[in-house]
Motif scaffolding. Structure first.
Motif, short mmCIF file in Angstrom:
data_model
loop_
_atom_site.label_atom_id
_atom_site.label_comp_id
_atom_site.label_asym_id
_atom_site.label_seq_id
_atom_site.Cartn_x
_atom_site.Cartn_y
_atom_site.Cartn_z
N VAL A 189 0.48 -1.27 0.10
CA VAL A 189 -0.31 0.24 -0.25
C VAL A 189 0.92 1.35 0.36
O VAL A 189 1.91 1.09 0.15
CB VAL A 189 -1.00 -0.02 1.10
N TYR A 190 0.50 2.14 -0.44
CA TYR A 190 0.90 3.40 -0.70
C TYR A 190 0.31 4.90 -0.99
O TYR A 190 -1.10 4.58 -1.20
CB TYR A 190 2.08 3.42 -1.63
N ASP A 191 0.80 5.92 -0.37
CA ASP A 191 0.30 7.53 -0.23
C ASP A 191 1.22 8.09 -1.18
O ASP A 191 2.66 7.82 -1.52
CB ASP A 191 -0.92 7.83 1.12
N ALA B 225 -2.05 5.27 3.60
CA ALA B 225 -1.98 3.89 3.61
C ALA B 225 -1.83 2.92 4.69
O ALA B 225 -2.44 1.86 4.66
CB ALA B 225 -0.42 4.12 2.69
#
Length: 281
Positions: free
Chosen positions: A92-94, A101
């Protein structure tokens, strides 16, 4: 358990390997527009967009807070739309230091997905390492992941009060919100009496990446966090997940209060503290 974070360089190698992880883009800002616009403008190739407000939370209420835990059946339906498959690793990332995330990281682990990691440094780290991005939206083949609740420990409001009295309860708010000087979102300003101020932003270095595990361990030790279990909350259970990630990296076992301040402060029977009464131990 698997590692909490993965570097952009390691992720690039894994994506070219025999068991590439599923990528989830969890861009979100408090009070801002949904992150889908930023996702369409550029995201990691193959990533699915995740809406934090509607897919990683149930409907808000005074009784349950601004981001209650979703029903696991609803979360499973969303995860299958993202393409998650049983036994598949997830990253997951942001674009905000993993502050949103981490909610996906914690929630998926709470629901039984064992191999979930956060892209350290997010989208900026990926592009700085020469990673490509793609634009627009993409069709995703539905997944078959099976989810069930309760794989990570949680607290209700009574449990949070008990932790504040008998153990260590970390408040992940910014220090000025902890002290009650400002409160831009919730009904009352301040913190749970007895909670220790531990602003989430201090888990990160100037580059927006998590501090090394040894530094995080020293940070929490200085706050009086013992080895083993420690409780944590924030405004609505989102950045508390970031604190939980840092605590795991520091060798602790976080116990998250999902209702957090948004639930606590909406209950007039719950006491509120302000100032520096438990800023450190």
């Amino acid at each position: 358990m698997p590692d909490v974070i993965v570097s952009a360089a390691d992720l690039a190698r894994e994506l070219d390997g025999p068991r590439p992880p599923r990528l989830l883009d969890v861009r979100w800002t408090l009070g801002g527009p949904p992150g889908i616009g930023a996702y369409r403008e550029g995201h990691l190739p193959g990533a699915s967009y995740v809406d934090l407000d509607t897919e990683l939370a149930a409907a808000p209420s005074a009784a349950a807070g601004r981001h209650p835990l979703p029903d696991v059946a609803d979360l499973q339906s969303a995860a299958r739309r993202w393409g998650l498959r049983a036994g598949e690793p997830v990253v997951v990332y942001d674009d905000s230091g993993a502050m949103s995330a981490a909610r996906a990281w914690w929630l998926l682990r709470w629901a039984g997905v064992e191999d979930v990691r956060i892209l350290d440094g997010g989208l900026a780290a990926w592009t700085a390492a020469g990673g490509a991005v793609e634009t627009g939206e993409r069709d995703v083949e539905p997944g078959d992941v099976e989810l069930s609740p309760g794989h990570l420990p949680t607290l209700d409001a009574d449990g949070a009060a008990q932790w504040a009295d008998e153990g260590v309860l970390l408040d992940a708010h910014a220090a000025e919100r902890y002290r009650g000087e400002v409160e831009p979102v919730d009904q009352r300003a301040g913190h749970i009496p007895g909670a220790v101020s531990a602003p989430t932003a201090q888990n990160l270095g100037a580059d927006g990446r998590f501090l090394p595990a040894d530094d995080l361990t020293a940070r929490f030790a200085a706050l009086g966090v013992p080895e083993g279990d420690v409780a944590v909350y924030c405004g609505s259970g989102v950045t508390a997940a970031h604190q939980a990630a840092a605590l795991v990296m520091a060798g602790r076992t976080p116990v998250l209060y999902p209702g957090s301040w948004s639930q606590w402060s909406a209950d007039p029977e719950r006491p509120v503290a302000t100032g520096e009464d438990a800023a450190a131990r």
